[in-house]
Every structure is written in C-alpha cells, then in structure tokens.
Design a protein around this motif. Structure first.
Motif, PDB file in Angstrom:
ATOM      1  N   LEU A 349      37.777  29.476  58.765  1.00  0.00           N
ATOM      2  CA  LEU A 349      36.463  28.006  58.546  1.00  0.00           C
ATOM      3  C   LEU A 349      36.753  28.087  57.093  1.00  0.00           C
ATOM      4  O   LEU A 349      35.634  27.065  56.472  1.00  0.00           O
ATOM      5  CB  LEU A 349      35.728  28.627  59.547  1.00  0.00           C
ATOM      6  N   GLY A 350      36.333  29.704  56.393  1.00  0.00           N
ATOM      7  CA  GLY A 350      36.052  29.135  55.305  1.00  0.00           C
ATOM      8  C   GLY A 350      37.260  28.995  54.105  1.00  0.00           C
ATOM      9  O   GLY A 350      37.935  28.735  53.138  1.00  0.00           O
ATOM     10  N   ALA A 351      38.826  28.862  54.950  1.00  0.00           N
ATOM     11  CA  ALA A 351      39.772  28.558  53.497  1.00  0.00           C
ATOM     12  C   ALA A 351      39.658  27.536  52.582  1.00  0.00           C
ATOM     13  O   ALA A 351      40.289  27.554  51.468  1.00  0.00           O
ATOM     14  CB  ALA A 351      40.942  28.450  54.385  1.00  0.00           C
ATOM     15  N   ALA A 352      39.111  26.487  53.496  1.00  0.00           N
ATOM     16  CA  ALA A 352      39.347  25.400  52.811  1.00  0.00           C
ATOM     17  C   ALA A 352      37.818  25.126  51.662  1.00  0.00           C
ATOM     18  O   ALA A 352      37.509  23.785  50.851  1.00  0.00           O
ATOM     19  CB  ALA A 352      39.349  23.696  53.018  1.00  0.00           C
ATOM     20  N   ARG A 381      26.214  32.743  62.054  1.00  0.00           N
ATOM     21  CA  ARG A 381      26.228  31.783  60.875  1.00  0.00           C
ATOM     22  C   ARG A 381      26.494  31.814  59.869  1.00  0.00           C
ATOM     23  O   ARG A 381      26.959  32.346  59.317  1.00  0.00           O
ATOM     24  CB  ARG A 381      24.996  32.771  60.777  1.00  0.00           C
ATOM     25  N   GLY A 382      27.788  30.682  59.795  1.00  0.00           N
ATOM     26  CA  GLY A 382      28.195  29.955  59.211  1.00  0.00           C
ATOM     27  C   GLY A 382      29.673  30.099  58.938  1.00  0.00           C
ATOM     28  O   GLY A 382      30.313  29.663  58.809  1.00  0.00           O
ATOM     29  N   ALA A 383      30.115  31.073  59.682  1.00  0.00           N
ATOM     30  CA  ALA A 383      31.287  32.061  60.228  1.00  0.00           C
ATOM     31  C   ALA A 383      32.367  31.548  59.254  1.00  0.00           C
ATOM     32  O   ALA A 383      33.006  30.250  58.913  1.00  0.00           O
ATOM     33  CB  ALA A 383      31.596  30.811  61.709  1.00  0.00           C
ATOM     34  N   GLY A 384      32.782  31.883  58.270  1.00  0.00           N
ATOM     35  CA  GLY A 384      33.890  32.031  57.044  1.00  0.00           C
ATOM     36  C   GLY A 384      33.416  30.936  55.589  1.00  0.00           C
ATOM     37  O   GLY A 384      33.835  31.289  54.505  1.00  0.00           O
ATOM     38  N   ARG A 385      32.235  30.044  55.994  1.00  0.00           N
ATOM     39  CA  ARG A 385      31.716  29.367  54.841  1.00  0.00           C
ATOM     40  C   ARG A 385      30.742  30.335  54.224  1.00  0.00           C
ATOM     41  O   ARG A 385      31.104  30.100  52.585  1.00  0.00           O
ATOM     42  CB  ARG A 385      30.717  28.445  55.827  1.00  0.00           C
ATOM     43  N   PRO A 386      30.223  31.196  54.421  1.00  0.00           N
ATOM     44  CA  PRO A 386      28.788  31.927  54.178  1.00  0.00           C
ATOM     45  C   PRO A 386      29.853  33.197  53.269  1.00  0.00           C
ATOM     46  O   PRO A 386      29.154  32.955  51.737  1.00  0.00           O
ATOM     47  CB  PRO A 386      28.657  32.398  55.026  1.00  0.00           C
ATOM     48  N   GLU A 387      30.892  33.824  53.699  1.00  0.00           N
ATOM     49  CA  GLU A 387      31.801  34.624  52.903  1.00  0.00           C
ATOM     50  C   GLU A 387      32.265  33.784  51.348  1.00  0.00           C
ATOM     51  O   GLU A 387      32.654  33.954  50.425  1.00  0.00           O
ATOM     52  CB  GLU A 387      32.845  35.306  53.948  1.00  0.00           C
ATOM     53  N   ALA A 388      32.830  32.577  51.863  1.00  0.00           N
ATOM     54  CA  ALA A 388      33.404  31.647  51.014  1.00  0.00           C
ATOM     55  C   ALA A 388      32.579  31.241  49.964  1.00  0.00           C
ATOM     56  O   ALA A 388      33.147  32.160  48.710  1.00  0.00           O
ATOM     57  CB  ALA A 388      34.268  30.545  51.163  1.00  0.00           C
ATOM     58  N   THR A 389      31.595  30.752  50.457  1.00  0.00           N
ATOM     59  CA  THR A 389      30.638  30.649  49.449  1.00  0.00           C
ATOM     60  C   THR A 389      30.288  31.917  48.732  1.00  0.00           C
ATOM     61  O   THR A 389      30.194  31.713  46.503  1.00  0.00           O
ATOM     62  CB  THR A 389      29.648  29.927  50.475  1.00  0.00           C
ATOM     63  N   PHE A 390      30.520  32.615  49.155  1.00  0.00           N
ATOM     64  CA  PHE A 390      29.897  34.113  47.994  1.00  0.00           C
ATOM     65  C   PHE A 390      30.551  34.656  47.378  1.00  0.00           C
ATOM     66  O   PHE A 390      30.654  34.556  45.778  1.00  0.00           O
ATOM     67  CB  PHE A 390      29.682  35.329  49.145  1.00  0.00           C
ATOM     68  N   ALA A 391      31.744  34.564  47.637  1.00  0.00           N
ATOM     69  CA  ALA A 391      33.025  34.753  46.653  1.00  0.00           C
ATOM     70  C   ALA A 391      33.051  33.573  45.443  1.00  0.00           C
ATOM     71  O   ALA A 391      33.108  34.249  44.623  1.00  0.00           O
ATOM     72  CB  ALA A 391      34.284  34.963  46.827  1.00  0.00           C
ATOM     73  N   ILE A 392      33.030  32.619  45.749  1.00  0.00           N
ATOM     74  CA  ILE A 392      33.517  31.482  43.967  1.00  0.00           C
ATOM     75  C   ILE A 392      31.793  32.138  43.713  1.00  0.00           C
ATOM     76  O   ILE A 392      32.020  31.703  41.818  1.00  0.00           O
ATOM     77  CB  ILE A 392      33.940  30.087  45.054  1.00  0.00           C
ATOM     78  N   GLU A 393      30.772  31.450  44.298  1.00  0.00           N
ATOM     79  CA  GLU A 393      29.856  31.638  43.526  1.00  0.00           C
ATOM     80  C   GLU A 393      29.517  33.044  42.944  1.00  0.00           C
ATOM     81  O   GLU A 393      28.452  32.756  41.592  1.00  0.00           O
ATOM     82  CB  GLU A 393      27.960  31.420  44.326  1.00  0.00           C
TER      83      GLU A 393
END
Ligand SMILES: Cc1cc2nc3c(=O)[nH]c(=O)nc-3n(C[C@H](O)[C@H](O)[C@H](O)COP(=O)(O)OP(=O)(O)OC[C@H]3O[C@@H](n4cnc5c(N)ncnc54)[C@H](O)[C@@H]3O)c2cc1C
Lengths: 799, 284
Positions: A349-352, A381-393
């Motif tokens: 869910l965070g891949a994109a 909560r956020g499922a994949g998207r918090p992880e992705a956002t954390f990494a890029i930010e």
C-alpha cells in the motif's frame, strides 16, 4: 455532591449545539457535536462484552508459551469435570471443520500462503497462538480450568530476525521457507538516474513493530438458532467477516448474521478475520449454546495483529541543486508467522507513495515478505503509507543536510506545483488536486519557523544542554480505498465500492443505512449532515443504521480513510435518487411537469408560484399511496453504490519543534503545527478529532511504542507498563489548521482524514530529534527515540 | 486476565486482621490493591485469602506528633498529597507522592501498601529511606518498630514477619534550613520511574551542610547514595556539588529492563542526583 443523572447529561450534550445555529444554514462544514457522544460518554454503550444471551457460556483460550514448537500431546481431560466447565477442546477436535484463516491479498505469483488453522493442531508458530479452549459457565471458571490442560511441546527454533530468516541456513517457519513473496516495480531508467549522480543518499530505517491497542479489547459472541447463526464481534468489517465465515466454515452465507455493535476503536486491528471469531462460531454450533469470549489486555498485546515492522533500504540520487533524479527502495517486511487478511498487501500500500509529493525521473521498488515466529502483522492506521512517508521524509532531510540546504527548500525544489495538477507520478498514481505551497506557507507562519531557527542557533552557540530541533514533514497519501478495478489489478480479493440507502419514513423522518462500519469516526453525525443538506431535512430528523448484516445488507466496511470518500458519497447518491422520485411525485400532485419544480429547503415549488410540497408531505403521500403517478411504487426510498474512479489524495505540512535534553536523552515536544488539506470538510470538529488522535498515534511511534520480542520469540511488552502509550500529559497542544482544495474524484470533494495525522507526524518528530542532534555528529536515531537511544546516539557520536 | 479463586475477609480491627494472617500462611493483606490486584490478574500470585485492611480506623490518618509525622499505613496517596501535616512536616513525601501514577491510582493506592510491597521502582520507599523513617508493624504480639534502613530487605521483600501488618510509618521532621526535591525520570507521565532521586538538603553559608539522598530503581531495594552524601558535606554549589554527585551510583546495582540498561541508569543517577540536590538547595 448530588448524583449525576446520565440521562440528563446525555440530553444536555445532545441539545447543546442546537443553540445559536441559524436554521437553513448548510450542514456541510458545520462543527456539529457528535450524535453518538451522549451515549458513548455516559457509558450507555453496547460493547460486545456488555451483551448477553440467556444461558451464555464463556470461552477462554490456552495459548502457546513457545514461539515455535511441535505439539506432541494436548490433554484437556483435566479441565473437564471442574466446576462450571461445560467443554474443553484442542485444535485436533476442530481440525476437520475450522478451515484456515483467510489471506485476501495474494500480492504476487510467487506468494506462499501457509495453512493457518484457527486453533493450532500440530505446530505453534508464535507465542499466544491458541492451542486449546475451555467453555464454562463463567469467565473465572473458564480461566481456572485452562490450568488443568496439559500440553506437551517439542521445541523448534524461533525465527525472530528478518535478515537472519532469509539466510539459507536459517531454521524454517514453514516447510516452504521463510520468504513469503517478493515484488518488484520499476518506472523510468533508474540506472541512468543513479549513474554519475552528484549526490546519493543511502539510508536504512527500521519501522519498529507496533501494537494497535484499541481502547476496546476484542470480544466475540456467537449464538445458534437451529441452522442459523448470529455473531457479534468488535470488528471493523462485519460484511467481509460474514462472507469469510461462510467460506471458512461452510455455513451458508444467508444463515450467518454478523453484528458489529458499538466498537471502541480499531486502527486496522479489527480489520481482520480472527481465530476467535471462527472458533466462537464453531463452538456455538458444536454446543448448541451461545458463547462469548473477551480478551484481556495482555492477551490482546500478544494476539491482536501487529503493525509496521519493516526494514527500509532507501537510496536517493539527486543533482547538486537538490533536484531528485531517482529513488530506489528495498523493503523487508515482517509478516510474522502467517498471512492474515491483508498482511502481504500492507507494505505494498506504500509502494506508490515513496516518491510522495515529489517529481523524479525514475523509481524502483522492491519488497520481500518474510516469515518469522511472531504474531502476524497486518493493517495498522495508515498501513504502508506511514512507513513510506517516513522513509522519504527522513531522506529529504538527509538530502538537505548533505547539501547544506534548508529542509523545506529542498522540498520546494522537488514538489509538484499547484498548477501542475492533475499530475501522474513516477509510480503511476494520478494526483487529482493539491496545493503544497499553500499548506506549507500556512504551517510555516503558524509555527514561527524563522524565530525557532534563530533560537536553535542561539542554543547551539551557547552549548545549552537542552538543544532545539525542528522537524519538517510534507506528505500526501492515497485514501478512499478504492477503485474496484485497481484493486482487481492489485490481486485484492474484493471490491472497493460502498453502499448506502436512504428511506423517507411516513412521518417525514429519514432512515439511512450505510455499508461502512464506524468504530469511533462519527459516521452517524457526518452522514446526517450530508442527508440533511441533500434532502433539506433537519439534522435531527436523520438516523443512521450500520454494522448489522441483517440491516445493512451490503457493505465493504471501514478502513483506509474510505468511509466518507466512498460511503458518504454512496449516501449522497442515494439521496439524489430519492429526490428524483420525490420530484416526480410532487409534479404529479401539483399537476405540473417535473421540470417546473425547484427544490429548495426541503420542498419542491412550482417555479414562480407559491405552490409547494415538502419532502415530508411527499413521504406521507408515498406511504398512503392514495394518489401516486402512473407506475410509481409506494415508497420514497432508494439505494446506491459508489465505486470511485481514483483514489483521493489528502496532503499537508506538519512541523514539530522538540527540546532534547542532551544529558539524559529525553525528548520533549515543544510545539507542533499541522496544516492538512483533506478537501471539503463535512464536520470540522470530527476532522479536528481525527487529526489530533492521528498525530498522537504518530508521535507514539516516533517516541514511545515498540513491541519487543526476545531472541526466543517471547513478547516482552505484554502490559501497558512495558508497552508505553503517551497520554495527553505527554503531548503538546497541537496547533491545527486546514487548506481546502476539493478532490475532483468525488461529488463531495472530500479526501479522507482518518490516517493523515499518523502518516505525517512520525517523520516530523524524528526529523526534529535528528535535527537537534546533528551538530553532535548524529545522523539518525532508531524509533522509538527513547531517552536511552538518544543518549547512546550522543555517546556513540563522541559528542 | 482474571485472578484465580481466593477468599476475602474484611476484619474489624487490626488484632482480628493479625489473627486472620496468623491462621493462614497463604493469606495476604489487601490494601489499595493497586499492586496486588495486577499480580492476581496476571496469575503471578495465588493467595488463599485476602485480608482487606483498607478500612481499619487504626491504620488511617495523618498525625502531627511533634518531632515526627505519623502516617497510618492505609492513608491513600491522594490523602498524603492533600494533608497539610505532610506538606509542612515532610514535604518530600508529598512531592514524590504527587508523581505516582495518575489520580485514579492515587485515590486507591496507599502509602503502607507501597512500602510493604517494597518495589524498588516505587517512588515512596526511597523517600522514606532518605528521611530515616521508622516503620511500625502490628501483630498478635503487639507493635514493633523497624527503621527504614532495615525494612527493605530485597526485591519485593521486607522485614515484616508472617502475621505482621504494617500499621504506619513515622517520619522525623527535619528542622528549618532544609530543602527538598524529588527528581523522577520516566518516559510518560503515568509510567514508573526509570530512576528517581529523593533529596533532602540543608544549606549553610552557600554550601551544602548535609544531604540525604534516596535512590529509586537503582537496585533490588531502595538505596541511599551514601558516597555522594558524604562528599556533599560542605560542598559548595557548583563544581564541588557536581563532583560529589558523580558518586551517586556508587554501591548500586541497577537493573536491566526494556527502558534502560544498567550503565544508562548509573549515568542517570549521577545527573538526576545533581539536579535534585541543586533543586533542593534552591539553586536549580
Ligand atoms: C497503573 C499504575 C501505575 C503505578 N505507578 C506507580 C508509580 O509511578 N510510582 C509508585 O510508587 N507506585 C506506582 N503504582 C503503585 C501504587 O503506588 C500502589 O498503590 C502501591 O504500590 C501499592 O499500594 P496499595 O495500597 O495499592 O497496596 P496493595 O496492592 O493492596 O498491596 C501491595 C502489597 O503490599 C502488601 N500490603 C499492603 N498493605 C500492607 C500492610 N499494611 N501490611 C502488610 N502488607 C501489606 C500486600 O499484601 C501486597 O503484597 C502504580 C500502580 C498502578 C496500578
């Protein structure tokens, strides 16, 4: 002091917002207090554990104390005959009927989906896995009897570390090996982007494992009535649960009714089909009696699916001016011991979204799902998207530091400008709308960015033991899960539509049925506001029913910030159909053409005349059916399903200032500003509540929470004394504001707000911590940034 | 989870309570239940009987006894904080008690329960130790006084004998010129101390004349930072205090747990002792 009368309190709460609201003003955008709250706050709720049935029996589960072992013998005979004990069973007793818990998201061709018996039969693979159960006349006796069950285990090696799990000589969790799946996505020429890149940032981040910790623990009650079954569960997904229970147990779907009564929070943890739900149903069938199970908090810490748990390897190539050329992401995602409902889909869910709000030429994403002998992970909560956002930010901050640029400046140089929407990103999503500049400018002004930077410089100069750190996080996420077509392409088992129905009752009141399943989000209130505006009826004349498959026969439930964006729109569409029926009826009664009618403030009026019919009058006319148009049915109701064409993309800018005590390592949040753009706002109070709770939960990941397993696979954080949740006392007063750029992908213009705060806040806080410590030579602190970790980072950097 | 079966009695007097305990060696005293009930619920303790002493009049109340304050064992944390006798006679106890848990726990948990439970992570044992409190135990044989320094024997173990009930604690009043501070280091407002430092300091002529320092969670029992205490005698505020406080962890054996390793706890003890001493000396 006199006793408080809860009834009076509830009425006062309900009445308090009738005051000073001008009538006729639109409901959308109005900060309505929640219809739900009077009841919820005064304890008159229907939690599953509060419910009872005549002759109810209580279930307790004996759980594996071993992370990995062969079960050589289970002897339940010691429990049978103890006072109050009605029955005791091992996994073997249900081996033929319990099936396998479902995985609804087989993300790749190579995926391994191991058999997952609700009660272990021959092998246990995580501490807490159910191996036997007792059914007794009360919960205490059922718990006592567990101690009389004898289980023999033959220990097998625990597999705790993801990297070690993938080495060829690692012990295996399942015979097929420890790799669950691998996925690769490529877009653009990544080789070229990295070749001769002036700057390459190469970082590895650990997304620690989290325990969702909903306020209401899980509870299940099941009852049989001949060949029909009713299951009450503290679930987010009564509809999906019903289908899955039918598939797993073979009980025909139309013989199962699932009810989600009041549900006290989920955060994804109740987006699951659990062993206990299946087993309670089977126990009710086996015994012919109603049964109930309620988990304790420590049982829940072990056996509610966990969240996050990824190792993220991120490489970013940039030009010397900070422009991003390309991004490479490699994930290891800990699945735990089994694949549950959407376990493998969560990292995807965070891949994109690793490319986030930024433009770049090339992107590569790889993910390997890994089995370990731990509780399965799944949506949180956020499922994949918090992880992705954390990494890029985090990486954007590292890029800024590398280039000596201000972190916000680096973001500005790369983000999609407001005049570039709609914009198709390197990962293939099309962002319909947004204005990152506006949200950022607003946040910077509220935060007093420049003043804080000056104070930071001053503290650095003075060598103040308490240093200031400033953290930036700009984000977008994809909400409104989801276009069914895209879900199909992603191999997701079900669709992403939602259903709503609206019926005018004879007295002019409105009954709404929604397929969403609120568990704290206030749908009853927001949906009332939508209906009130659409049909011109008073807010208080609308009731909303949900969470019972016999009442709401169709639905895809609540998760992924989808309810308003998909379900709210379905309700709106149903209202429009009702209005069309009402228009035809009004035209018939007023003897005019439907086109001659204007709809205003709940009434159809013949243009240029005083002749009108209110929607309430029309409801009564439809009910009596004395005088209906040719071919019309005696009903003023309708339903609609809505399937969005695209995701929605809320975005925002969060800024955090922390004070770090460099002597002790303690981090204190000094101020926090969040400016979110969640599109059109239906109820600002509810949006505010979601943002506050979301920020708190994201801060918790940054500073406090971590599920810790030891080397033998024992969970060490089984109580709240070890798994630390922050409370209001540990958080600052959040400053929140909004910009409103309506979504173009749905008629309400809404984007979803359930996860935004959680997604944005974690990197804002960690960026702030690292910012404070950077002059000491610290470039990262693993989450949660505990005082000890911060202190060790400083010691390790030699100060 | 839920506790295993137990019997429950609520005796009408201390003597009756002692008799109940003497008659059944697996019986346990129940005070506020804020430590005992969690143990029962996790099935880490299986008492045959709970002897509820929470409402015994002999064990309640705060009394000004001239040179000391006497606090009945069943005085709740909340009552301690609100008692003018405590805030005047032994303010350090009030300061530390205010950091215990949250209002709900403070309304049920008792001073006597905290001391009898003897959890070295609890905030109050170190305070009573630093203040040279004297614990009063009641039994069928009568009353017995135990100095705090002898009361805390080991992890969750006290000098109370089977059949004894902690009746109260005497806290000697310190004269004028003393300042106090409790420095609690914890990750969230409601969490237990990773390390806590209770300091009572008497100042004279810009220097520390006398210091008493109790350490929370730096060993199996609450401890006095004896080396730092003697180094602080006569130390001038500033570098001398700083150096003296570097000895705060001498003789400790701090535990390792999820929140801190021993070396970090030692470091914290040194920093927090300095902060507590300076704050108590009115010079933060
Ligand atoms: C969520 C939570 C957070 C907490 N946080 C803190 C904290 O930050 N700091 C802190 O110091 N404490 C903390 N506590 C513990 C709290 O202070 C307890 O109240 C205290 O430790 C025990 O007191 P009690 O009256 O509840 O005793 P109980 O739980 O009733 O008894 C504790 C033990 O002492 C024995 N006992 C009790 N009274 C007597 C007596 N008169 N004679 C002989 N034996 C006796 C009992 O048999 C039992 O073994 C916390 C508790 C909770 C639930």
């Amino acid at each position: 002091m006199s006793e408080i009368d809860v009834g009076v309190v509830a009425e006062q709460i309900a009445e308090s917002d009738q005051i000073s609201e001008p009538s006729g003003a639109p409901e959308l955008g109005r900060p309505r207090r929640r219809k739900e709250d009077g009841r919820l706050l005064t304890g008159r709720t229907r939690w599953t554990d509060n419910l009872s049935r005549p002759g109810l029996l209580y279930v307790t589960f004996l759980r594996s104390p071993m992370a990995h072992a062969r079960i050589t013998r289970v002897d339940v005979s010691g429990a049978i005959g103890l006072p109050g004990v009605v029955a005791a069973f091992s996994g073997r007793d249900f081996a033929d009927e319990q099936g396998s818990l479902p995985c609804g998201w087989p993300v790749s061709e190579d995926i391994v989906i191991p058999d997952h018996p609700p009660m272990a039969v021959s092998e246990v693979r995580y501490v807490g896995e159910a191996v036997a159960c007792v059914v007794a006349t009360d919960r205490y006796r059922a718990a006592d009897a567990l101690e009389a069950i004898d289980v023999e285990y033959e220990p097998l090696p625990a597999v705790v570390d993801m990297r070690e799990a993938l080495s060829p000589d690692s012990p295996k969790v399942h015979p097929e090996g420890n790799k669950a799946f691998s996925v690769k996505i490529e877009s653009g020429d990544v080789e070229a982007a990295f070749r001769d890149a002036p700057v390459v940032i190469d970082r590895t981040y650990v997304q620690q494992r989290l325990i969702p910790t909903a306020m209401e623990p899980r509870a299940v009650m099941a009852e049989t009535d001949g060949d029909s079954y009713t299951v009450w569960s503290a679930t987010q997904i009564p509809h999906i649960l019903r289908v899955m229970l039918a598939v797993i147990t073979g009980i025909p779907e139309h013989k199962i009714r699932v009810i989600a009564p009041d549900v006290g929070g989920g955060f994804g943890s109740k987006l699951q089909v659990t062993a206990e739900e299946v087993l309670c149903l089977l126990l009710a069938r086996r015994l012919g009696k109603p049964v109930k199970w309620t988990e304790s908090r420590s049982e829940g810490n072990m056996t509610v699916h966990h969240g996050r748990d990824q190792i993220q390897h991120v490489r970013l190539a940039a030009d010397a001016d900070g422009r991003i050329r390309g991004l490479r992401v490699d994930l290891l995602a800990d699945m735990g011991a089994y694949l549950m409902l959407v376990t493998p889909g969560v990292p995807l869910l965070g891949a994109a979204l690793f490319n986030a709000i930024y433009k770049m030429d090339a992107y590569e994403f790889g993910c390997t799902g890994v089995f370990t002998t731990k509780m399965p992970t799944d949506a949180y909560r956020g499922a994949g998207r918090p992880e992705a956002t954390f990494a890029i930010e985090r990486t954007m901050d590292e890029l800024a530091a590398e280039l000596g640029l201000d972190p916000m400046e680096v973001r500005r140089r790369n983000w999609i400008r407001h005049d570039e929407f709609p914009y198709t990103t390197v990962s293939g999503l099309t962002y319909d709308s947004g204005n990152y500049e506006a949200a950022t400018d607003r946040a910077m002004a509220l935060f007093g960015y420049d003043k804080l930077r000056a104070e930071q410089a001053d503290r650095r100069d003075r060598g103040d033991p308490v240093q200031l750190g400033i953290g930036v996080s700009t984000y977008t996420e994809m909400c409104g899960l989801a276009p069914s077509r895209l879900l199909g392409e992603a191999r997701y088992a079900v669709g992403g539509w939602e259903h709503g129905s609206v019926r005018m009752l004879p007295t002019g009141k409105v009954e709404v049925i929604t397929g969403t399943s609120p568990h704290g989000q206030g749908h009853v209130t927001s949906w009332s506001q939508i209906v009130s505006d659409a049909l011109g009826v008073p807010f208080d004349d609308v009731t909303v029913l949900h969470g019972d498959t016999a009442v709401a026969h169709k639905g895809m439930d609540t998760y992924g910030s989808r309810s308003l964006v998909v379900g709210g729109v379905a309700v709106l569409k149903a209202c429009e159909k009702v209005k069309e029926k009402a228009r035809r009826l009004a035209a018939h009664l007023l003897e005019c053409s439907p086109d001659d009618l204007e709809f205003h403030a709940g009434a159809f009026q013949v243009k240029g005349t005083e002749q009108r019919k209110t929607i309430q009058e029309l409801a009564y006319a439809a009910f009596t059916a004395h005088d209906l148009p040719e071919g019309a049915e005696a009903r003023l109701d309708s339903d609609a399903t809505f399937d969005p064409e695209n995701y929605s993309f809320p975005h925002g800018t969060h800024l955090c200032a922390v004070e770090v005590d460099t002597e002790t390592g303690m981090v204190k949040i000094r101020s926090y500003v969040a400016v979110d753009d969640v599109g059109r706002v239906v109820n600002p109070l509810i949006v505010e509540g979601q943002v506050h709770g979301g920020i708190a939960q994201g801060v918790a990941q940054a500073l406090f929470e971590e599920a810790v397993y030891d080397a033998d696979g024992n969970l060490l954080t089984t109580t709240m004394a070890d798994y630390l949740l922050p409370s209001a006392a540990d958080l600052p007063a959040f400053v929140t504001d909004r910009t409103e750029t309506p979504a173009t992908s749905n008629p309400l213009g809404v984007k979803g707000v359930g996860e935004a705060g959680t997604i944005a806040s974690t990197p804002a806080v960690v960026n702030a911590v690292v910012d404070a410590l950077r002059p000491f030579g610290v470039a990262d602190v693993r989450m949660p940034c505990t005082p000890e970790r911060v202190w060790r980072a400083l010691e390790g950097a030699g100060r | 989870m839920i506790p295993a079966q137990f019997d429950y009695v609520r005796p009408g007097s201390l003597a009756e309570a002692c008799a109940e305990l003497a008659a059944d060696e697996d019986a346990k005293v129940l005070a506020g239940g804020q430590s005992l009930l969690p143990l029962l619920r996790l099935r880490l303790a299986y008492p045959s009987k709970l002897v509820d002493v929470g409402r015994l009049p002999e064990l309640s109340g705060v009394h000004d006894r001239g040179d000391h304050v006497y606090i009945g064992a069943m005085t709740t944390h909340d009552e301690v904080i609100r008692s003018a006798v405590v805030t005047e006679g032994c303010p350090l106890l009030a300061l530390a008690t205010a950091t215990v848990a949250d209002p709900a726990v403070r309304h049920r948990g008792t001073l006597g329960g905290s001391l009898a439970h003897a959890d070295p992570a609890g905030d109050l044992p170190a305070v009573v130790l630093a203040l040279d409190g004297v614990l009063v135990a009641g039994s069928e044989e009568g009353e017995r006084e135990i100095p705090a320094a002898e009361f805390f024997v080991d992890y969750l173990e006290t000098a109370l004998r089977p059949g004894e009930v902690l009746a109260g604690v005497k806290i000697p009043k310190l004269g004028p010129g003393w300042g106090f501070h409790y420095e609690k280091f914890h990750r969230t407002a409601q969490a237990w101390a990773i390390v806590g430092v209770a300091a009572a300091v008497r100042r004279a002529d810009g220097a520390i004349a006398e210091a008493r320092i109790g350490l929370t969670n730096m060993g199996a029992t609450p401890l006095r930072a004896a080396a730092a205490e003697s180094a602080l005698r006569g130390a001038e505020l500033g570098d001398q205090v700083r150096q003296a406080c570097e000895m705060a962890d001498e003789g400790t054996s701090p535990p390792a747990d999820l929140h801190a390793q021993p070396d970090y706890r030692r470091h914290l003890a040194r920093v927090l002792t300095r902060r507590a001493v300076l704050a108590a000396a009115g010079s933060p």
